[in-house]
Design a protein around this motif. Sequence first.
Motif, PDB file in Angstrom:
ATOM      1  N   ILE A   3      22.557  -8.411 -11.334  1.00  0.00           N
ATOM      2  CA  ILE A   3      23.221  -9.485 -11.787  1.00  0.00           C
ATOM      3  C   ILE A   3      22.951  -9.938 -13.124  1.00  0.00           C
ATOM      4  CG2 ILE A   3      23.472 -11.840 -11.348  1.00  0.00           C
ATOM      5  CD1 ILE A   3      23.296 -11.445  -8.492  1.00  0.00           C
ATOM      6  N   ALA A  24      25.156 -10.184 -16.482  1.00  0.00           N
ATOM      7  CA  ALA A  24      25.428 -11.378 -17.136  1.00  0.00           C
ATOM      8  C   ALA A  24      25.115 -11.322 -18.554  1.00  0.00           C
ATOM      9  CB  ALA A  24      24.663 -12.491 -16.597  1.00  0.00           C
ATOM     10  N   TYR A  50      24.220 -16.352 -15.067  1.00  0.00           N
ATOM     11  CA  TYR A  50      24.662 -16.473 -13.530  1.00  0.00           C
ATOM     12  C   TYR A  50      24.229 -17.890 -13.127  1.00  0.00           C
ATOM     13  CZ  TYR A  50      24.514 -15.373  -8.631  1.00  0.00           C
ATOM     14  OH  TYR A  50      24.547 -15.454  -7.253  1.00  0.00           O
ATOM     15  N   ASP A  54      30.375 -16.217 -11.058  1.00  0.00           N
ATOM     16  CA  ASP A  54      29.082 -15.872 -10.006  1.00  0.00           C
ATOM     17  C   ASP A  54      29.691 -15.087  -9.230  1.00  0.00           C
ATOM     18  OD1 ASP A  54      27.478 -17.632 -11.405  1.00  0.00           O
ATOM     19  OD2 ASP A  54      27.250 -18.942  -9.984  1.00  0.00           O
ATOM     20  N   TYR A  74      29.994 -11.603 -10.703  1.00  0.00           N
ATOM     21  CA  TYR A  74      28.561 -11.046 -10.960  1.00  0.00           C
ATOM     22  C   TYR A  74      28.301 -10.242  -9.497  1.00  0.00           C
ATOM     23  CZ  TYR A  74      28.077 -13.295 -15.487  1.00  0.00           C
ATOM     24  OH  TYR A  74      28.223 -13.587 -16.567  1.00  0.00           O
TER      25      TYR A  74
END
Length: 861
Positions: free
Chosen positions: A250, A254, A261, A268, A271
């Motif tokens: 993640i 990001a 995130y 979100d 991700y």
Amino acid sequence: MTSADIRQRFLNFFKERDHKVLPSSSLIPFGDPTLLFTSAGMVQFKPYFLGQSKPPYPRATTCQKVFRSVDIDIVGHDGHHLTFFEMLGNFSFGDYFKEKAIPYAWEFLTKEMKLEKERLWAGIHNDDDESFEIWKKTGIPPERIRRFGDEYNFWAAGPTGPCGPDSEIHYDWGEQYGCGRPDCGPNCEYCDRFLEIWNLVFITWNRDESGVRAPLPKRGIDTGMSLERLTSVDNQKRSLFDTDAFQPLIQHFAEEAGKPYGSHPESDVSYRVLADHARGTTMLLADGVVPANDGRGYVLRRVIRRAMLHARRLGPAVHLSSGVPLVALLVGSVYPEVKTQADRIAEVVRSEEERFGIALRQGVERLQPLLERGTLNPEEVFYLHDTLGFPIELTAELAKERGIEVDLEAVAALMQSQRDRSRTATSNFSAPLAGRASRFVGYDRLEADTSVTDVFPVAGEAERADVFLEDTPFYAERGGQTADTGWLSWNESKARVVDVQPQGEAIRHRVEIRPDKLKPGDRVRAAVDQMRRQAIARHHSATHLLHRALRDVLGEEAVQAGSSVQPDYATFDFRFPRALTPEEVDHVSALVNEKIRENLVRRVEELPLEQAIATGAVALFDEKYGEKVRVVSFGDWARELCGGTHVERSGEIGIALISSDRSIGAGVRRIEMRAGAAAEQQIRNAERVLRELGDILRTASPELPARVVALQTEVKRLEKDAANLRQRLAAGGSAQLEEAEVDGVRLMLQRVDDQEKDLLPYADQVLNRANGNGVAIVIAGRNFAFKVASPLADRLPANDLIQAFRKVAGGKGGGRGQVGQGGGIDPNRVDDAFKSVQDYVRKHLKPPPRSSPASGGGGNQ
């Protein structure tokens, strides 16, 4: 604890209780056509539970790779649905039953993992009084034992096979997450206060195709617990995506997107989708699944394309393929097949990204105004899929986000009827449908005079058209054999056929021509590239000989798992638990070429499936066949069900060379082979390389291996000398060492030679001076490395320090636990960046932990 710690702790726990620790099986179930993917830990043990095979051990434990496609559209929208995950399991094959399975689970969770007993609840089947009494005796009071029907507490690996009642263990997050109802408990429909973490299945029956359950000769135990869910409970993270299995991915995406995130709900979701799908895609490809338009390959392609949609939402710099190396880094030590294939997997994903990129952009552009209108009819959905290649599932998911429902049954009906219709017009769409059924005549001839039945434009390619013919000699890509190429000619015109694909009962020819140059009813001459077809046939026939040779040398367990037949090479995938020895490879190669020299006659028959199998024809376990099948034989030696094209006698192959044998997944190997002219070219290339090496090393060809070994020994000696020199430099490099002390923590920055690549040994040397209470930062030109002393790791995570450093120095990089590294920094800003790290420590240094018994909880992400 980290997920790696928990995985090992689980396996060790059951190993100490006489369970044999076994490796995960492949995500492709072996010999089980009822399953698309391995969906549980017990799949590889089905024959033991059914009594078809004698288990070599009475007890076993595994950490099994699992892929479930049923929840793909939900993944990312909450914190607990996944496609790929790891399932921890313990198994008993007629050894122990409920009386030990339940106490084992309780002991592991409460003593080994130190979970609070008061937070554990049990779910059991309505009729299972025995489990109720065992749970009471084990330690769960009656009010925390709930009874349910088959919907919750009956389990089976598939529609048929071993099955039985189960008992689920649920973790209670606390009343603050509940619905407030007095009867709130596990499986509550109104809240997510409870999380199922472990399912104990009591294998009791075998269920047949009609649903009848027959008692098994021996009852068994099959348990399954998501490693990711257990990690989230141990770390007290309500979302699985906040654990160490997902956070590095993640954070990586990001960083690519330039958006943190947690900053926006929509990003979100994207991700989380990318993190999950990067794992799922990588693991499927590592086990030999390839993108395709049906079966497992279709699921893989669907996952990749869904991830691409979410990557596109985050920005042009975000790519699913960039997550593959990170997945390999995270799981490579447990699943080495991922690490060894990381480059190949990333390349496949990149190819899919490029292939689907145009269709994705065009599809979204066409879909957007329809969604803004607020309605979406089935014909429009069908048009996007059939003409632009935009997946129906993605259309439905995007529509659902806008509160628009898609009538999927109506779309399916349109797809079914497309073979019988040519065109339909709806809602300002002129929606071309697939062509009418085609008749393949290419087994017997490579040219045919035929009629055009349909012509469609190709989205984004004005100079290409999809042409459908009444009769065609062109072989459409299927069964592992690549498509024919060739030409269409009519009147004074001629156009190149560059690809041929099956489309239901029709055959689509992609032709380099503007779509207005041909129309339905036109007569054309279709001609296959004869030289290319012959090269493909040599390779396809060679794979049949190879398959039989493998079974003769290795035994019947060497079963085909897939193939790719091209004009200049062929790959043959087969299930086998180990690498072939050099002697076995030589034996297989000699046998194949012996049969080539015997010039075996090819014979083709069409037989009922049962008769074909009875006569010894080899069929693939997971292939679906009709009532009548095509059987291809070479002499009385190799006999297989096959719809492909072949040479008339094995001698036409000429020669076959095995180029490599390697693992492409758990229990699946791949042989690459060249035949005919391609093999001759390979021999010439090898001879040229040997000559050039001999000239460079001034060594005769037979002596080259010994010469290379001697050179490798010398290189290792020089590398060792260089490493010793680097350590001495690091140990004595105090002239370039800068130090600062913040709240008792020594921060040390060491500059080394700009050419240095491996900076962590320097960090180790610098850290040795800190007596276990410091942070080492090593700079080499534009590269850097951080290492935090073990006692400080929880209070000062390396990744947090690196981010503080990069805010000033720039560059890219990150860390995990004690260490981290990166590059691309501005060397002129290192001093200011070092001060930024000092400021960060001053503001964020966490207090030391209080002296208390260690718990199972994990630290910050």
